[in-house]
Scaffold this motif. Sequence first.
Motif, mmCIF file in Angstrom:
data_model
loop_
_atom_site.group_PDB
_atom_site.id
_atom_site.type_symbol
_atom_site.label_atom_id
_atom_site.label_comp_id
_atom_site.label_asym_id
_atom_site.label_seq_id
_atom_site.Cartn_x
_atom_site.Cartn_y
_atom_site.Cartn_z
ATOM 1 N N ILE A 3 7.796 12.357 10.009
ATOM 2 C CA ILE A 3 6.597 11.580 10.340
ATOM 3 C C ILE A 3 5.483 12.512 10.826
ATOM 4 O O ILE A 3 4.334 12.390 10.415
ATOM 5 C CB ILE A 3 6.913 10.481 11.388
ATOM 6 N N ASN A 4 5.820 13.460 11.703
ATOM 7 C CA ASN A 4 4.815 14.398 12.205
ATOM 8 C C ASN A 4 4.210 15.216 11.071
ATOM 9 O O ASN A 4 3.001 15.446 11.017
ATOM 10 C CB ASN A 4 5.404 15.316 13.269
ATOM 11 N N GLU A 5 5.033 15.669 10.155
ATOM 12 C CA GLU A 5 4.548 16.466 9.030
ATOM 13 C C GLU A 5 3.620 15.650 8.131
ATOM 14 O O GLU A 5 2.534 16.105 7.761
ATOM 15 C CB GLU A 5 5.746 16.993 8.220
ATOM 16 N N MET B 85 0.848 -1.174 0.000
ATOM 17 C CA MET B 85 0.000 0.000 0.000
ATOM 18 C C MET B 85 0.894 1.237 0.000
ATOM 19 O O MET B 85 1.884 1.299 0.709
ATOM 20 C CB MET B 85 -0.914 0.009 1.236
ATOM 21 N N LYS B 86 0.519 2.247 -0.773
ATOM 22 C CA LYS B 86 1.218 3.519 -0.796
ATOM 23 C C LYS B 86 0.669 4.423 0.293
ATOM 24 O O LYS B 86 -0.483 4.278 0.718
ATOM 25 C CB LYS B 86 1.013 4.217 -2.142
ATOM 26 N N TYR B 87 1.490 5.388 0.695
ATOM 27 C CA TYR B 87 1.061 6.338 1.710
ATOM 28 C C TYR B 87 -0.166 7.113 1.237
ATOM 29 O O TYR B 87 -1.102 7.344 2.006
ATOM 30 C CB TYR B 87 2.200 7.296 2.067
ATOM 31 N N SER B 88 -0.176 7.504 -0.022
ATOM 32 C CA SER B 88 -1.313 8.267 -0.556
ATOM 33 C C SER B 88 -2.613 7.462 -0.466
ATOM 34 O O SER B 88 -3.677 8.020 -0.194
ATOM 35 C CB SER B 88 -1.050 8.690 -2.001
ATOM 36 N N GLU B 89 -2.531 6.161 -0.675
ATOM 37 C CA GLU B 89 -3.723 5.315 -0.557
ATOM 38 C C GLU B 89 -4.211 5.274 0.878
ATOM 39 O O GLU B 89 -5.416 5.270 1.139
ATOM 40 C CB GLU B 89 -3.421 3.897 -1.055
ATOM 41 N N LEU B 90 -3.278 5.243 1.800
ATOM 42 C CA LEU B 90 -3.617 5.232 3.224
ATOM 43 C C LEU B 90 -4.349 6.520 3.598
ATOM 44 O O LEU B 90 -5.377 6.486 4.279
ATOM 45 C CB LEU B 90 -2.342 5.074 4.048
ATOM 46 N N VAL B 91 -3.840 7.645 3.124
ATOM 47 C CA VAL B 91 -4.469 8.937 3.413
ATOM 48 C C VAL B 91 -5.862 9.005 2.791
ATOM 49 O O VAL B 91 -6.826 9.404 3.448
ATOM 50 C CB VAL B 91 -3.580 10.095 2.896
ATOM 51 N N GLU C 222 7.343 2.151 9.871
ATOM 52 C CA GLU C 222 7.685 0.775 9.507
ATOM 53 C C GLU C 222 8.601 0.757 8.287
ATOM 54 O O GLU C 222 8.788 1.757 7.616
ATOM 55 C CB GLU C 222 6.413 -0.002 9.151
ATOM 56 N N GLY C 223 9.117 -0.419 7.991
ATOM 57 C CA GLY C 223 9.863 -0.603 6.756
ATOM 58 C C GLY C 223 11.366 -0.598 6.951
ATOM 59 O O GLY C 223 11.892 -0.258 8.000
ATOM 60 N N GLU C 224 12.002 -0.948 5.881
ATOM 61 C CA GLU C 224 13.450 -1.041 5.851
ATOM 62 C C GLU C 224 14.056 0.363 5.836
ATOM 63 O O GLU C 224 13.544 1.262 5.185
ATOM 64 C CB GLU C 224 13.836 -1.790 4.569
ATOM 65 N N GLN C 225 15.159 0.540 6.540
ATOM 66 C CA GLN C 225 15.820 1.834 6.553
ATOM 67 C C GLN C 225 16.678 1.986 5.300
ATOM 68 O O GLN C 225 17.249 1.021 4.793
ATOM 69 C CB GLN C 225 16.678 1.981 7.790
ATOM 70 N N SER D 131 -7.838 6.684 2.119
ATOM 71 C CA SER D 131 -8.774 5.753 2.744
ATOM 72 C C SER D 131 -9.313 6.280 4.073
ATOM 73 O O SER D 131 -10.175 5.662 4.690
ATOM 74 C CB SER D 131 -8.113 4.386 2.961
ATOM 75 N N GLY D 132 -8.763 7.417 4.536
ATOM 76 C CA GLY D 132 -9.233 8.001 5.784
ATOM 77 C C GLY D 132 -8.620 7.380 7.023
ATOM 78 O O GLY D 132 -9.219 7.415 8.100
ATOM 79 N N ALA D 133 -7.412 6.825 6.893
ATOM 80 C CA ALA D 133 -6.741 6.197 8.027
ATOM 81 C C ALA D 133 -6.500 7.219 9.138
ATOM 82 O O ALA D 133 -6.297 8.407 8.880
ATOM 83 C CB ALA D 133 -5.411 5.601 7.584
ATOM 84 N N THR D 134 -6.519 6.743 10.357
ATOM 85 C CA THR D 134 -6.293 7.618 11.507
ATOM 86 C C THR D 134 -4.850 8.106 11.521
ATOM 87 O O THR D 134 -3.969 7.528 10.865
ATOM 88 C CB THR D 134 -6.563 6.872 12.827
ATOM 89 N N GLU D 135 -4.608 9.149 12.293
ATOM 90 C CA GLU D 135 -3.255 9.684 12.453
ATOM 91 C C GLU D 135 -2.307 8.598 12.974
ATOM 92 O O GLU D 135 -1.185 8.466 12.506
ATOM 93 C CB GLU D 135 -3.273 10.868 13.408
ATOM 94 N N ALA D 136 -2.771 7.815 13.936
ATOM 95 C CA ALA D 136 -1.936 6.749 14.509
ATOM 96 C C ALA D 136 -1.564 5.710 13.453
ATOM 97 O O ALA D 136 -0.413 5.256 13.401
ATOM 98 C CB ALA D 136 -2.657 6.082 15.674
ATOM 99 N N LYS D 137 -2.511 5.341 12.597
ATOM 100 C CA LYS D 137 -2.219 4.358 11.545
ATOM 101 C C LYS D 137 -1.237 4.925 10.528
ATOM 102 O O LYS D 137 -0.350 4.228 10.052
ATOM 103 C CB LYS D 137 -3.496 3.906 10.850
ATOM 104 N N ARG D 138 -1.374 6.224 10.213
ATOM 105 C CA ARG D 138 -0.430 6.853 9.281
ATOM 106 C C ARG D 138 0.962 6.894 9.891
ATOM 107 O O ARG D 138 1.945 6.621 9.217
ATOM 108 C CB ARG D 138 -0.913 8.246 8.890
ATOM 109 N N GLN D 139 1.053 7.213 11.170
ATOM 110 C CA GLN D 139 2.353 7.242 11.845
ATOM 111 C C GLN D 139 2.979 5.852 11.865
ATOM 112 O O GLN D 139 4.176 5.705 11.612
ATOM 113 C CB GLN D 139 2.210 7.762 13.268
ATOM 114 N N ASP D 140 2.194 4.837 12.180
ATOM 115 C CA ASP D 140 2.703 3.467 12.187
ATOM 116 C C ASP D 140 3.252 3.081 10.816
ATOM 117 O O ASP D 140 4.333 2.505 10.706
ATOM 118 C CB ASP D 140 1.616 2.472 12.598
ATOM 119 N N PHE D 141 2.498 3.407 9.772
ATOM 120 C CA PHE D 141 2.923 3.088 8.413
ATOM 121 C C PHE D 141 4.263 3.754 8.096
ATOM 122 O O PHE D 141 5.167 3.141 7.542
ATOM 123 C CB PHE D 141 1.867 3.544 7.403
ATOM 124 N N LEU D 142 4.398 5.027 8.458
ATOM 125 C CA LEU D 142 5.610 5.778 8.147
ATOM 126 C C LEU D 142 6.820 5.291 8.936
ATOM 127 O O LEU D 142 7.954 5.381 8.457
ATOM 128 C CB LEU D 142 5.381 7.269 8.402
#
Length: 67
Positions: A60-62, A1-7, A22-25, A9-20
């Motif tokens: 992440i906050n931005e 899933m892309k970040y734009s799709e998450l936004v 996560e992942g490989e550095q 879809s109306g995901a909560t702030e907490a779900k957006r933060q979790d998504f951001l």
Amino acid sequence: MKYSELVESGATEAKRQDFLAEGEQTPITLRVPKNLKDAAAEAARLRGVSFSAFIRNCIINELSGRS
């Protein structure tokens, strides 16, 4: 899933933060004025975190709408 799709879809702030958070550095290079870098490094030290952690948190906050 892309970040734009998450936004869209109306995901909560907490779900957006979790998504951001996560992942490989991956390394990046940023070109910023020395005064900005020094001020950000000082702000990180005052908060007791690394410069990298401070920058990640700012991004992440931005993106999650917490700015």
